[in-house]
Motif scaffolding. Structure first.
Motif, PDB file in Angstrom:
ATOM      1  N   GLY A 198      -1.805 -13.843 -11.276  1.00 59.12           N
ATOM      2  CA  GLY A 198      -2.709 -13.240 -10.207  1.00 59.12           C
ATOM      3  C   GLY A 198      -2.317 -13.551  -8.936  1.00 59.12           C
ATOM      4  N   VAL A 201      -0.155 -11.641  -5.767  1.00 58.88           N
ATOM      5  CA  VAL A 201       0.413 -10.099  -5.579  1.00 58.88           C
ATOM      6  C   VAL A 201       1.607  -9.637  -4.863  1.00 58.88           C
ATOM      7  CG1 VAL A 201      -0.599  -7.782  -3.577  1.00 58.88           C
ATOM      8  CG2 VAL A 201      -1.986  -9.407  -5.365  1.00 58.88           C
ATOM      9  N   TYR A 253       1.669  -1.874  -3.569  1.00 57.10           N
ATOM     10  CA  TYR A 253       0.879  -2.806  -4.338  1.00 57.10           C
ATOM     11  C   TYR A 253       1.068  -3.069  -5.542  1.00 57.10           C
ATOM     12  CZ  TYR A 253      -1.454  -1.220   0.470  1.00 57.10           C
ATOM     13  OH  TYR A 253      -1.299  -1.238   1.648  1.00 57.10           O
ATOM     14  N   ARG A 260      -0.388  -6.515  -8.502  1.00 57.42           N
ATOM     15  CA  ARG A 260      -0.719  -7.414  -8.843  1.00 57.42           C
ATOM     16  C   ARG A 260      -0.203  -7.804 -10.556  1.00 57.42           C
ATOM     17  NH1 ARG A 260      -5.115  -8.987 -12.016  1.00 57.42           N
ATOM     18  NH2 ARG A 260      -5.409  -7.253 -12.054  1.00 57.42           N
TER      19      ARG A 260
END
Length: 280
Positions: free
Chosen positions: A152, A154, A275, A277
């Protein structure tokens, strides 16, 4: 003191040495000049970085790793945001510029992503700004950072694409020859001018999900601290530019004067934010 000694619940972060002074990307000028360069870099990019960290939802209690922490402005901001219940590891090849940070939750560590190992499943956030674009083994570095994220967690990467640099209303070719010459010299040393583009490709090749990217640029006014970043860059590259016959001494001086002129405004590089995750 190692990270393991100061944060007993974390395994050791570094297992190797640093890059050494022969790195083509370490500025070899006086220490106060390097501090000035780091401050100028912060002035240019920090506002946008903080806006994006806010958007990512950095919260009290998070454990964060700031790779290539520089002078530490973002690491310090993260330390304030995560609070005393969180942890921030501010990592760089040179850690002396980070000595001013005075937060018990911010730990300073020497780290070379090219060889040092990171603890697995440890961080809620890993951020690296203008680091990967200097590495040949980008994919390996990204894989190491992904492995270090908690499920979870980032990964937030920021690197530049140089195409827009010096675009200006002053003239269609404002400092165009300087742009070309500087990036020619840097390419010979292994620099990738499309670094931010390649971050996205590297992230997409990992297990990360919800991978996306966006770009931002800054309008820079001559004579400001932001503009000083480009003055120092050109001054550093001057000997290499002259030795390669790409620019004359007169042309370099003209360009430096243009960068110091408050009547001139130009566009920065595009800083591309990537980005992703880690799956839970």
């Amino acid at each position: 003191m190692s990270v393991a000694e100061s944060l007993s619940s974390l395994p050791p972060i570094l297992t190797g040495g640093g890059a050494g002074d022969d790195s083509p990307y370490i500025f070899d000028s006086a220490w106060d000049r390097e501090t000035e360069r780091l401050r100028a870099n912060e002035a240019l990019w920090d506002q946008g970085t903080i806006e994006r960290l806010n958007r990512l939802g950095v919260s009290p209690g998070w454990t964060c790793l700031e790779v290539g922490a520089g002078r530490g402005s973002i690491a310090d901001w993260l330390g304030e945001r995560v609070g005393t219940g969180g942890r921030v590891v501010a990592a760089d090849l040179e850690t002396a510029p980070l000595d001013w940070i005075d937060r018990p939750q911010v730990e300073v560590a020497k780290l070379d992503l090219r060889g040092d190992q990171l603890p697995s499943d440890t961080f809620d956030l890993i951020h690296a700004r203008m680091v990967l674009q200097h590495l040949e083994d980008r994919d390996i570095a990204v894989t190491r950072m992904v492995r270090a994220l908690k499920p979870g967690g980032v990964l937030f990467l920021e690197d530049t694409d140089s195409l827009t640099l010096f675009r200006s209303a002053v003239a269609e070719d404002f400092l165009k020859d300087v742009h070309t010459a500087c990036y020619d010299v840097m390419a010979r040393a292994g620099y990738e001018a499309r670094g931010g583009q390649l971050d996205l490709e590297a992230a997409l090749a990992t297990e990360l999900v919800d991978v996306s990217a966006e770009g931002r640029a800054v309008m820079v006014r001559g004579g400001t601290l932001q503009a000083r970043m480009y003055v120092l860059w050109l001054e550093y590259l001057r000997p290499k530019l002259l030795a390669a016959g790409l620019l004359t001494e007169e042309r370099v001086n003209e360009a430096l004067a243009a960068l110091d002129d408050p009547g001139h405004r130009w566009l920065s590089q595009v800083l591309i934010s990537t980005y992703g995750r880690k799956p839970r």
